[in-house]
Design a protein around this motif. Structure first.
Motif, PDB file in Angstrom:
ATOM      1  N   VAL A  93       0.911  -1.243   0.146  1.00 21.37           N
ATOM      2  CA  VAL A  93      -0.039  -0.112  -0.071  1.00 21.37           C
ATOM      3  C   VAL A  93       0.763   1.226  -0.148  1.00 21.37           C
ATOM      4  O   VAL A  93       0.554   2.429  -0.601  1.00 21.37           O
ATOM      5  N   ALA A  94       1.802   1.183   0.973  1.00 19.17           N
ATOM      6  CA  ALA A  94       2.887   2.485   0.869  1.00 19.17           C
ATOM      7  C   ALA A  94       3.631   2.531  -0.526  1.00 19.17           C
ATOM      8  O   ALA A  94       3.694   4.015  -0.861  1.00 19.17           O
ATOM      9  N   LEU A  95       3.926   1.611  -0.961  1.00 16.32           N
ATOM     10  CA  LEU A  95       4.557   1.837  -2.488  1.00 16.32           C
ATOM     11  C   LEU A  95       3.685   2.440  -3.505  1.00 16.32           C
ATOM     12  O   LEU A  95       4.089   3.248  -4.102  1.00 16.32           O
ATOM     13  N   LEU A  96       2.299   1.887  -3.339  1.00 12.97           N
ATOM     14  CA  LEU A  96       1.490   2.475  -4.297  1.00 12.97           C
ATOM     15  C   LEU A  96       1.165   4.187  -3.852  1.00 12.97           C
ATOM     16  O   LEU A  96       0.965   5.020  -4.847  1.00 12.97           O
ATOM     17  N   PHE A  97       1.084   4.329  -2.633  1.00  8.14           N
ATOM     18  CA  PHE A  97       0.994   5.831  -2.196  1.00  8.14           C
ATOM     19  C   PHE A  97       2.256   6.546  -2.847  1.00  8.14           C
ATOM     20  O   PHE A  97       2.002   7.638  -3.126  1.00  8.14           O
ATOM     21  N   SER A  98       3.306   6.234  -2.675  1.00 13.12           N
ATOM     22  CA  SER A  98       4.621   6.704  -3.082  1.00 13.12           C
ATOM     23  C   SER A  98       4.557   7.146  -4.488  1.00 13.12           C
ATOM     24  O   SER A  98       5.051   8.053  -4.894  1.00 13.12           O
ATOM     25  N   LEU A  99       4.186   6.111  -5.372  1.00  9.73           N
ATOM     26  CA  LEU A  99       4.195   6.520  -6.818  1.00  9.73           C
ATOM     27  C   LEU A  99       3.044   7.336  -7.379  1.00  9.73           C
ATOM     28  O   LEU A  99       2.920   7.770  -8.456  1.00  9.73           O
ATOM     29  N   THR A 100       2.085   7.571  -6.300  1.00 10.29           N
ATOM     30  CA  THR A 100       1.014   8.438  -6.943  1.00 10.29           C
ATOM     31  C   THR A 100       0.873   9.613  -6.120  1.00 10.29           C
ATOM     32  O   THR A 100      -0.020  10.516  -6.638  1.00 10.29           O
ATOM     33  N   ILE A 101       1.237  10.017  -5.184  1.00 11.39           N
ATOM     34  CA  ILE A 101       1.315  11.029  -4.126  1.00 11.39           C
ATOM     35  C   ILE A 101       1.842  12.064  -4.922  1.00 11.39           C
ATOM     36  O   ILE A 101       2.709  12.412  -5.626  1.00 11.39           O
ATOM     37  N   ARG A 102       1.225  13.655  -4.878  1.00 12.11           N
ATOM     38  CA  ARG A 102       1.629  14.784  -5.458  1.00 12.11           C
ATOM     39  C   ARG A 102       1.479  15.872  -4.360  1.00 12.11           C
ATOM     40  O   ARG A 102       0.732  15.697  -3.510  1.00 12.11           O
ATOM     41  N   GLN A 103       2.418  16.790  -4.573  1.00 13.10           N
ATOM     42  CA  GLN A 103       2.433  17.822  -3.505  1.00 13.10           C
ATOM     43  C   GLN A 103       1.292  18.544  -3.454  1.00 13.10           C
ATOM     44  O   GLN A 103       0.793  19.078  -4.478  1.00 13.10           O
ATOM     45  N   PRO A 104       0.760  19.057  -2.165  1.00 12.21           N
ATOM     46  CA  PRO A 104      -0.387  19.889  -2.181  1.00 12.21           C
ATOM     47  C   PRO A 104      -0.264  21.187  -2.613  1.00 12.21           C
ATOM     48  O   PRO A 104      -1.161  21.813  -3.314  1.00 12.21           O
TER      49      PRO A 104
END
Length: 407
Positions: free
Chosen positions: A377-388
């Motif tokens: 789950v964390a890996l998926l988050f790191s690949l999709t997260i964008r700076q607010p």
């Protein structure tokens, strides 16, 4: 930056490194479990729980350090941290029961360590906005080296003095180093948003916590801390139980973890100034994932076992080094101590959740499977997260543009 300011920030860096080295000494706690168990006539497992409490208190204090710094300044809070640390070890030397051990060595020492750790680290990073990754690596690397340096110091003290005297001398040495380091520190100036690297605006803690990215970062941090702290804490036992290594061979896991942990801090810390920090975290997550998959599904021998725990320790060391700078990229530098402080609670939570799951569901495997799921789950988050901040800037730019079809 003028010569005077440059001198101040390098003095602050020197003071931070000295303070971090002393604060890292708490990670020699396992050296004392057997003697404390004998002294208190209690099982080693119950004595060792003091370190779990220490880790939790450290994380809680870290989350409060920003408010303390705002009110009193970095120097005064760091001095108080050093004095409290010395007092905690002195009272630990007189602990005659588990309850007193938990209160003194767990809560008091942990709170003192946490009050100085994150605040001095964040303050130092603010002084070097152009080299945040390198400065984090220097400071957190010093914290890691402190556990190694004090291993030799405390073993030498134990060989010459009683257990009680060793705690008192340990406290005196650590207190002197923290106070000396604090006297070199100066509060970093607040920076206008335009002066910050990465284009991030400053979020207050309340604003940051309303962003989904904040909780994505928090889960990612908790996951790597849980994997690292759990495996570090039981590596020798895993080697004996899972891989059927001799006690002497399994004990080599301690050295492997120490070297991989330090390597992760230095390599990923420096790398984070040369590429997007979220991608560095992705690399760390892949390393942890590789290590956990090996532990769960590979036919383990000594070499594979040491490689697996090295991957996890490398990931853990690199993540806690890069994360302060990563949080500042997302939510700004000026409120870094507060914004990172709440995320850092994941360190304390991670330090105990793995052990609780193992005790409730039958040992290592249950915790390993939980960590594996969280890492995915964390890996998926790191690949999709964008700076607010970037998203907000893009929206404002879009709103400002004339659109076709408008009157």
């Amino acid at each position: 930056m003028n010569a005077s300011s440059n001198a101040i920030r390098y003095r602050t860096l020197a003071g931070t490194v000295l303070t971090q080295f002393a604060l890292g000494s708490v990670y020699t706690w396992s050296l004392f479990n057997a003697q404390l168990s004998h002294k208190l006539s209690e099982p080693v497992s119950q004595v060792a729980f003091a370190f779990g409490l220490l880790s939790l208190a450290l994380a809680v204090a870290s989350s409060m350090a920003g408010k303390l710094q705002e009110r009193f300044g970095v120097r005064k809070v760091a001095i108080a941290s050093g004095l409290m640390l010395g007092l905690g070890f002195y009272l630990t030397s007189h602990a005659g029961s588990l309850i007193m051990l938990y209160l003194c060595a767990g809560l008091l020492v942990g709170f003192a360590d946490g009050a100085g750790y994150l605040m001095s680290l964040s303050n130092c990073v603010k002084w070097f906005p152009e080299r945040k990754g390198l400065i984090s690596a220097c400071a957190i690397g010093a914290y890691g080296l402190g556990s190694l340096g004090f291993k030799f110091i405390n073993l030498a003290l134990l060989s010459r003095f009683s257990l009680e005297a060793t705690f008192q001398l340990w406290g005196l040495i650590a207190m002197a180093m923290v106070v000396a380091g604090a006297l070199l520190m100066t509060d970093a100036p607040k920076r206008p948003a335009a002066a910050q690297t990465g284009g991030s605006r400053d979020f207050t803690l309340a604003e940051a916590m309303r962003q989904p990215q904040y909780w994505m970062l928090a889960l990612m941090f908790l996951t790597v801390c849980m994997s690292g702290l759990y495996v570090i804490g039981v590596a020798k036992d895993i080697g004996e139980s899972f891989v059927h290594l001799s006690a002497a061979t399994a004990a080599n896991a301690v050295a492997v973890i120490a070297m991989a942990n330090l390597s992760g801090r230095l390599v990923l810390g420096v790398l984070s100034d040369k590429m997007p920090r979220i991608r560095v975290i992705t690399i760390a997550q892949i390393a942890a994932l590789a290590g956990m998959l090996t532990l769960l599904f590979a036919p383990l021998n000594a070499s594979l076992f040491f490689a697996a725990i090295a991957c996890i320790a490398f990931s853990f060391g690199g993540t806690i080094t890069v994360y302060p700078s990563l949080v500042s990229d997302f939510f700004g530098l000026n409120n870094l101590t507060k914004n990172y402080g709440v995320i850092y609670l994941g360190f304390g939570i991670g330090s105990i959740v793995g052990s609780i799951v193992a005790s409730l569901f039958g040992g290592f495997l249950a915790t390993f499977h939980l960590i594996l799921a969280l890492l995915i789950v964390a890996l998926l988050f790191s690949l999709t997260i964008r700076q607010p901040g970037a998203a907000l800037a893009n929206k404002e730019a879009f709103d400002a543009e004339p659109h076709l079809g408008k009157a």
